[in-house]
Structure formats: structure tokens, C-alpha cells
Design a protein around this motif. Structure first.
Motif: not given
Length: 359
Positions: A195-214
Motif C-alpha cells: 500500500l505504500n506507494p499505492i496505485k491509482v488508475f484513471f482513463s483519459a481521453t486521447e486529447q487529454d492524454y496527448r496534452d498531459w503527455a507533452r
């Protein structure tokens, strides 16, 4: 002189004696539309899971003698969690050990025969065939010893496996078996999660992922994630991106992303839900108003704008990303205009108000 009718006279007297005062304009709190560069923040629904989740299954079949660990407590790698009745496995181990001793004795006898026959064959005192038979017997005896040793090793492992231990450091869950249960390799006895660290999963849209990845690539991504818990509070520690799935889900158009958050206090647990926030870029010269200035009506966002004449205009706006307590306005407002942030429930279009600085 002609007298007035009594009813008209009464009305005139009431009109002269009653002096109504005009209603004062309602006081409202206003804020000015500002313009500045702000980071664009996106928010995604997230679920939490252990960094490693180990399902504890027995490697031998037997009856559970006792549960050794305390449910919900931290356990260490190699720590015994359950004990399975070892008697049948110890008996098998003793039998394998006896078979090994027997086969070793036979091998030693075969080796002595080879040692004795070798010089005799060189002196032609015995035939070469007799020496070859002795060598073959020695090899067979050694093979029998090797097989017995393997059987003993397996029997010893089975005895060890009657003590079911944790393969990782973590927190052990509630036991799914109890004393006296017959268990085997298909039965999950409990689960241990890191539990330390703990994982968090979320689904991002393709556009959000591209912006976030940049943005992730520019800033390294460390500490770029913020977690909002289900009660609306913000988790005090920031998280790091860990990985993105190999591709976009064609059914939803989203990509599964994982991050990690430090969890030294154990506040976060697998199965919890929340929201993950991350900056996906920078909006330059963005128009900003407080989020409380906006209300939704039939799917549209509206604000109450106070003009120079202090009259209210209800205006439809197009909102963008959130920036803390502010929200980006993409269409519908101009820099310097005043919007109502306090008292929106008591204003109407065309109404005269007294604007005061909003708190």
C-alpha cells in the motif's frame, strides 16, 4: 359648491396620507473578469489499487491448523500466515529419506565392485564384460540416488509449504478460510497488498492524454498528480505518473493511465474512488471568473453581468478548464466586466442593483 361622493373623497384622503418609498436596489457581490496566463487542469475519475496484490494460495492440499497473522495488520515477506496439518507430509519426507539412504548404500556397493573389478580386468583375471556390468550397475545406482534425492527434496518442500507465508511486504486482508477447512491450490486464503506507494488508475481521453503527455515530458512529471478524495478533500501528498497502457480503447476512445501516491499512513486503500487532477498545458491570456459566479440552466452555463449603469444582464457563456477556484471563460465575457458572485439567486435581467466587492 358641489360635494364629492364619499367613496372618491375617501380614496383622495388615503392617497394624500400615504406616501410610498421606492424600493432600494438589491445589493450584490461582484468580481471583475480578469485576464492572465493559467495552467489548464483536467480531472478524471480514478480508482485505487495496491501496488502489488498477492493472492495467498496453499501449494499443498491439507486441513488448516491455525491462522497465525492478525487480519488488517502489516506483514513481512516470508512471515507465516497459516499452518496446514503437516503430519502426512512429514511421513512422506521420512519415507523419502529412508529410500535415499537405501539407494546410497546400493550405490556405494556398486562403486566398491567397480573399484575391485578394474585392476582384475586389467590383469585379465576377469572378463571385460564383468567390469562393464559393474560400471552399468554403478550408473544405475547413482541414478536411483539422484531420483531419491529429488523425491526427498520435494517431500521436504511439501513440509515447508504447510507453513503458508507472505511473498511480499504489505497489509494482509481478512482471512477467507478458517481452522479445519480443507484447502488446495485453487483456494484463496487471503490477499496481501503493498500500500505504500499505492496505485491509482484513471482513463483519459486521447486529447487529454496527448496534452498531459507533452506537459509531462517538459516537466518530468514528478509530483504532477493531485488526488481528490470522495468527500471532496484534497489528499495532502502529490503523486507521480507511472505508466500508460499500450493503446487507446476503441470502444471508449480513452487510454488507461496509472500513477502512484505515497501512502505512509495507510489512509488510501484498494477499492477507493476519487478524482485525479493534472495540468495539461497553459492557457495564455485566458479570461477568468470565480466558479461561484456560474450556474447551470438546462445544460447551459450562465452568469449575471452588471453593466456600467448597474443593471443586470443574464448572459450565456462557454466555460473551459478550471484553475483552482476560478474557471476559464472561452466565450461570452470581456476583460474588465463585472459578474455577480454573491446574490445570484435574487437578480433578474434588467434589474438595477448596488454592486459591492465580492468576498
Amino acid at each position: 359648491m358641489k360635494m364629492l361622493p364619499p367613496l372618491i373623497l375617501a380614496l383622495l384622503v388615503a392617497g394624500c396620507t400615504h406616501s410610498g418609498k421606492p424600493t432600494a436596489p438589491a445589493q450584490v457581490g461582484v468580481a471583475t473578469v480578469t485576464q492572465q496566463d493559467v495552467p489548464l487542469v483536467r480531472e478524471w475519475i480514478a480508482s485505487l489499487d495496491g501496488f502489488v496484490n498477492a493472492e495467498i494460495r496453499p501449494q499443498v492440499e491439507g486441513y488448516v491448523l491455525r491462522q497465525v497473522y492478525r487480519e488488517g495488520a502489516a506483514v513481512h515477506r516470508g512471515q507465516t500466515l497459516f499452518e496446514i496439518d503437516p503430519r502426512a507430509f512429514k511421513a512422506a519426507s521420512d519415507q523419502a529419506r529412508a529410500a535415499l539412504a537405501r539407494d546410497k548404500a546400493a550405490r556405494d556397493k556398486a562403486r566398491l565392485d567397480v573399484d575391485r573389478f578394474t585392476p582384475l580386468a586389467a590383469q585379465k583375471a576377469i572378463s571385460q564384460q564383468e567390469l562393464d556390468n559393474a560400471l552399468s550397475s554403478l550408473r544405475q545406482a547413482q541414478a536411483a540416488v539422484d531420483a531419491s534425492q529429488a523425491a526427498l527434496d520435494k517431500a521436504s518442500l511439501n513440509v515447508e509449504w504447510t507453513r503458508v507465508s507472505s511473498p511480499i511486504d504489505g497489509v494482509a486482508g481478512i482471512a477467507k478460510v478458517q481452522m479445519g477447512d480443507l484447502v488446495n491450490g485453487t483456494r484463496v486464503m487471503t490477499t496481501v497488498s503493498t500500500l505504500n506507494p499505492i496505485k491509482v488508475f484513471f482513463s483519459a481521453t486521447e486529447q487529454d492524454y496527448r496534452d498531459w503527455a507533452r506537459d509531462w515530458a517538459r516537466g518530468g512529471g514528478k509530483g504532477s498528480l493531485e488526488l481528490v478524495l470522495s468527500d471532496g478533500t484534497v489528499y495532502p501528498r502529490r503523486g507521480d505518473p507511472l505508466l500508460a497502457d499500450r493503446g487507446i480503447d476503441p470502444r471508449t476512445g480513452t487510454i488507461l493511465v496509472a500513477g502512484t501516491f505515497p501512502n505512509p499512513d495507510g489512509l488510501l486503500r484498494p477499492g477507493q474512488y476519487g478524482k485525479v487532477r493534472a495540468a495539461v498545458g497553459l492557457a495564455r491570456n485566458a479570461l477568468l471568473v470565480p466558479q461561484r459566479a456560474i450556474w447551470d440552466l438546462q445544460g447551459t452555463s450562465q452568469v449575471a453581468v452588471v453593466g456600467r449603469d448597474n443593471k443586470v444582464e443574464i448572459r450565456v457563456v462557454q466555460t473551459g478548464a478550471k484553475a483552482g477556484p476560478l474557471v476559464v471563460i472561452e466565450k461570452g465575457l470581456n476583460p474588465g466586466e463585472r459578474v455577480v458572485v454573491e446574490g445570484t439567486q435574487k437578480v433578474a435581467s434588467g434589474q438595477l442593483v448596488t454592486p459591492l466587492p465580492g468576498k
